[in-house]
Enzyme design. Structure first.
Site, mmCIF file in Angstrom:
data_model
loop_
_atom_site.group_PDB
_atom_site.id
_atom_site.type_symbol
_atom_site.label_atom_id
_atom_site.label_comp_id
_atom_site.label_asym_id
_atom_site.label_seq_id
_atom_site.Cartn_x
_atom_site.Cartn_y
_atom_site.Cartn_z
ATOM 1 N N THR A 162 -8.828 1.139 -10.411
ATOM 2 C CA THR A 162 -8.277 -0.338 -9.618
ATOM 3 C C THR A 162 -8.490 -1.515 -10.254
ATOM 4 O O THR A 162 -9.169 -1.356 -11.469
ATOM 5 C CB THR A 162 -8.801 -0.368 -8.243
ATOM 6 O OG1 THR A 162 -8.582 0.850 -7.458
ATOM 7 C CG2 THR A 162 -8.248 -1.814 -7.543
ATOM 8 N N ASP A 198 -7.544 8.638 0.218
ATOM 9 C CA ASP A 198 -8.308 7.448 0.847
ATOM 10 C C ASP A 198 -8.144 7.720 2.577
ATOM 11 O O ASP A 198 -8.731 7.102 3.162
ATOM 12 C CB ASP A 198 -7.636 5.938 0.537
ATOM 13 C CG ASP A 198 -8.421 5.512 -0.665
ATOM 14 O OD1 ASP A 198 -9.347 6.210 -1.196
ATOM 15 O OD2 ASP A 198 -7.959 4.237 -0.924
ATOM 16 N N ARG A 220 0.699 -1.139 -0.038
ATOM 17 C CA ARG A 220 0.002 0.068 0.041
ATOM 18 C C ARG A 220 0.922 1.294 0.093
ATOM 19 O O ARG A 220 1.927 1.331 0.660
ATOM 20 C CB ARG A 220 -0.774 0.002 1.232
ATOM 21 C CG ARG A 220 -1.918 1.076 1.522
ATOM 22 C CD ARG A 220 -3.100 0.929 0.366
ATOM 23 N NE ARG A 220 -3.984 2.040 0.797
ATOM 24 C CZ ARG A 220 -5.165 2.009 0.053
ATOM 25 N NH1 ARG A 220 -5.007 1.371 -1.448
ATOM 26 N NH2 ARG A 220 -6.100 2.701 0.412
ATOM 27 N N GLY A 256 -13.657 -0.820 -7.466
ATOM 28 C CA GLY A 256 -14.804 -0.174 -7.506
ATOM 29 C C GLY A 256 -15.062 0.649 -6.094
ATOM 30 O O GLY A 256 -16.191 0.869 -5.858
ATOM 31 N N GLY A 257 -14.069 1.192 -5.692
ATOM 32 C CA GLY A 257 -13.841 1.867 -4.478
ATOM 33 C C GLY A 257 -14.424 1.054 -3.424
ATOM 34 O O GLY A 257 -14.319 -0.075 -3.012
ATOM 35 N N SER A 293 -7.954 0.997 2.949
ATOM 36 C CA SER A 293 -8.336 0.673 1.728
ATOM 37 C C SER A 293 -9.660 -0.047 1.941
ATOM 38 O O SER A 293 -10.074 -0.657 2.810
ATOM 39 C CB SER A 293 -7.433 -0.115 1.162
ATOM 40 O OG SER A 293 -7.829 -0.785 -0.005
ATOM 41 N N SER A 294 -10.263 -0.425 0.607
ATOM 42 C CA SER A 294 -11.621 -1.401 0.512
ATOM 43 C C SER A 294 -10.987 -2.554 -0.153
ATOM 44 O O SER A 294 -12.015 -3.614 -0.242
ATOM 45 C CB SER A 294 -12.747 -0.604 -0.145
ATOM 46 O OG SER A 294 -13.076 0.468 0.457
HETATM 47 N N1 GLU Z 1 -8.415 3.467 -3.404
HETATM 48 C C1 GLU Z 1 -9.375 2.354 -3.241
HETATM 49 C C2 GLU Z 1 -9.065 1.543 -2.073
HETATM 50 O O1 GLU Z 1 -7.990 1.247 -1.738
HETATM 51 C C3 GLU Z 1 -9.607 1.753 -4.262
HETATM 52 C C4 GLU Z 1 -10.153 2.375 -5.491
HETATM 53 C C5 GLU Z 1 -11.157 1.624 -6.542
HETATM 54 O O2 GLU Z 1 -11.236 0.495 -6.478
HETATM 55 O O3 GLU Z 1 -11.919 2.369 -6.987
HETATM 56 O O4 GLU Z 1 -9.961 1.208 -1.372
#
Ligand code: GLU
Length: 608
Positions: free
Chosen positions: A419, A466, A124, A514-515, A491-492
């Site tokens: 992502t 994030d 990360r 997908g955030g 993160s997600s």
């Molecule tokens: N930055 C996001 C995360 O680490 C992922 C971004 C995304 O998948 O759109 O959770």
């Protein structure tokens, strides 16, 4: 013995199992052991949703977001490379062909299974050692507008992908590191056909063309490179050659690092942006993976700083405690009753996520152990809050896992996009689930050429957005995921490996971009495969439903009107949205593997 075998010199021809047209042709690399052979790729259909067949294989499989990346992974596996070797080749090709989503300028989480143990590698991005809570505050001390922060350069974290892959390769590599760069170097030098998705994202993009390198590389007189145009990236080829020869040191020190830092600092003079010292100091971390029992399965995922596994398993664990829904799926579409339970469980899980989860090197787990958040007793208490009517937008409060009160404020939700996910299982049964990101589409919109002065390069992330933009919530409580020096943002990302509880056998590898909605996409794919018995393709096709605790988004045009209406009557604030997941999944079957790639993006699966 790792690192000892060389790829055979024989020509490696892909046997095509992909529905998208891939055909081998074109030049091959002369030097090095890998006789990488460049495929030709027919452009995708114009539609954002392409039906995919799913792909069966017997001995190994690789699933990625782009056919050229899948093919590179396939060629590595075919040549006797490990799953981890294939992941390296895939990541380097994705840097080139899917520059909007991931690359060497970003970060990643990698789950690895070596036939016995599961490992979790944290690559990360990291904030500067000089960063502070003021990183995303404007001159008046107010939080910046989100997009302003994204493109300001302040959001660029020290990239971690290359260091992470190098550490994992030290442990699980079979083929020499340098050879794994050959597919990407060849494609960068010879050129690759611009995909429909890359073209569309360039056309929709408003900020990228103000970066001089990106303007020169991605646009011709203001028009984005067209679908099927051959795009060459000599700067990236030169950078990858250096990393192939010099390892991560070549990325984190020297010309490449100096160029990266000067581009960030050119964009912003703000205190606390990353420095050359931060680049050199970056280390990937091995973390303790989280493995959670769920029905007859053991689901292993990434611990904090990702909120992925904890939140996915809270949703599944809470839902498991609710009365069983008689008809969860109607003609491949989740029913209103099932959705209600899923959405309410998501509200509760996201309330906990917003309060507790952040970089574990900076914040303590509730009650000293993250698994307190998954304790069945705790989750049954949470499930008892779910009623016939929804708790509604903002109605879910965080709980008290581990029975310890934690004085954290609540992290407001922030938008996230971009992502890419990679799933691979090799012939020896080693498996990779890796989710990799530069955060937004095209990250910070800063392109770096490694100081080569040649056309192209790679995109720098904006992963630090994030973090919470404010250090405390409106009650003055500190927010767990606030910016601190040397910290990694929450993160997600939810790279997931699933095992049979009884036999211990690996049964699946999956994940998605997908955030924050990554969490819903992954949780639902697990239910679809393991509860509903769908195959790995059908499971990814299932329409999406998302809530972060507020409004509910249903995937546009994919649910019957009665479902929308029914959910509204139960108190959900419902609207339809395009929900562009990018799931990849490989499921073990009686005859080998069956892989699926998300119909909403360009992914494919290959294997023999
Ligand atoms: N930055 C996001 C995360 O680490 C992922 C971004 C995304 O998948 O759109 O959770």
């Amino acid at each position: 013995m790792p690192h000892s075998r060389s790829l055979p010199l024989s020509f490696l021809r892909s046997s095509l199992v992909t529905g998208l047209a891939l055909a081998m042709s074109g030049p091959t690399m002369a030097e090095g052991g890998l006789d990488y052979s460049m495929p030709e790729m027919a452009p995708e259909s114009e539609s954002g949703y392409t039906e995919k067949p799913g792909w069966a294989s017997e001995r190994f499989a690789v699933a990625t977001a782009n056919p050229l990346a899948t093919d590179a992974g396939y060629q590595v596996l075919k040549a006797g490379g490990s799953a981890l070797d294939a992941a390296i080749a895939v990541q380097m090709v994705l840097t080139l062909v899917e520059p909007q989503s991931s690359g060497i300028g970003g970060g990643a989480f990698l789950m690895h299974y070596d036939g016995e143990d599961v490992a979790a590698y944290d690559g990360r991005e990291m904030a500067s050692h000089e960063a502070s809570e003021t990183l995303f505050l404007d001159d008046e001390g107010e939080p910046m507008e989100f997009l302003d922060a994204v493109v300001s350069g302040r959001g660029v974290g020290v990239p971690g992908v290359v260091r992470m892959l190098e550490s994992a390769h030290d442990a699980y590599g079979q083929l020499p590191w340098a050879e794994l760069f050959e597919p990407a170097i060849t494609l960068a030098e010879e050129g690759f056909p611009v995909s429909e998705r890359l073209n569309r994202l360039l056309a929709e993009e408003e900020h990228l063309a103000s970066d001089p390198l990106a303007a020169r590389y991605f646009y011709n007189e203001g028009e984005p490179v067209a679908v099927g145009d051959t795009l060459k990236n000599p700067a990236l080829a030169a950078i990858l050659r250096k990393i192939a020869e010099g390892g991560s040191k070549a990325m984190h020190t020297g010309d490449i690092a100096r160029d990266l830092i000067s581009r960030v600092q050119e964009r912003t003079q703000h205190d606390g942006v990353i420095s050359i010292e931060d680049m050199a100091a970056y280390a990937a971390k091995e973390r303790q993976p989280l493995c959670t029992e769920w029905r007859e399965w053991e689901v292993c995922g990434f611990p904090p700083p990702s909120s992925g596994h904890l939140t996915v398993m809270q949703i599944l664990g809470i839902q498991e405690q609710l009365d069983e829904v008689e008809e969860p799926l109607v003609d491949g579409t989740p029913s209103q009753d099932w959705l209600h339970g899923f959405l309410e469980a998501s509200r509760l899980a996201f309330a906990d996520r917003g309060k507790f989860i952040a970089d574990p090197d900076f914040v303590d787990a509730p009650g000293g152990d993250w698994t307190n958040m998954l304790d069945p007793l705790y989750l049954s208490g949470r499930a008892s809050l779910i009623e016939e009517q929804s708790m509604g937008s903002g109605g879910a409060e965080p709980g008290n896992p581990g029975s310890m009160s934690m004085a954290w404020g609540i992290h407001p939700q922030q938008p996230e996009y971009g992502t890419s996910h990679i799933s691979i299982i090799d012939e020896s049964g080693n498996a990779v689930a890796m989710t990799t990101s530069i955060e937004q589409a095209f990250g910070s919109r800063i392109m770096a050429d490694g100081g080569t002065g040649q056309s192209g390069g790679y995109m720098l992330n904006n992963e630090l957005t994030d973090f919470s933009f404010t250090g405390e919530d409106e009650n003055g409580q500190p927010i767990a995921n606030r910016v601190e020096p040397g910290k990694r943002p929450r993160s997600s990302m939810s790279p997931t490996l699933v095992f049979d509880l009884e036999s211990g056998d690996l049964v699946a590898s999956l994940g998605s971009p997908g955030g924050a909605a990554i969490i819903h996409y992954t949780a639902k794919a697990l239910v679809a495969i393991f509860d509903w018995g769908l195959d790995a393709q059908e499971a990814l096709d299932v329409p999406h439903a998302v809530t972060l605790g507020g409004p509910v988004w249903l995937e546009e045009g994919r649910f019957p009107e009665e479902t929308l209406q029914g959910l509204r009557e139960r108190g959900h604030e419902v609207s339809e949205q395009e929900l562009t997941s990018g799931l990849q999944a490989i499921r073990k079957t009686d005859s080998g593997y069956f892989g699926g790639a998300d119909p909403r993006r360009e992914g494919t699966v290959m294997g023999d």
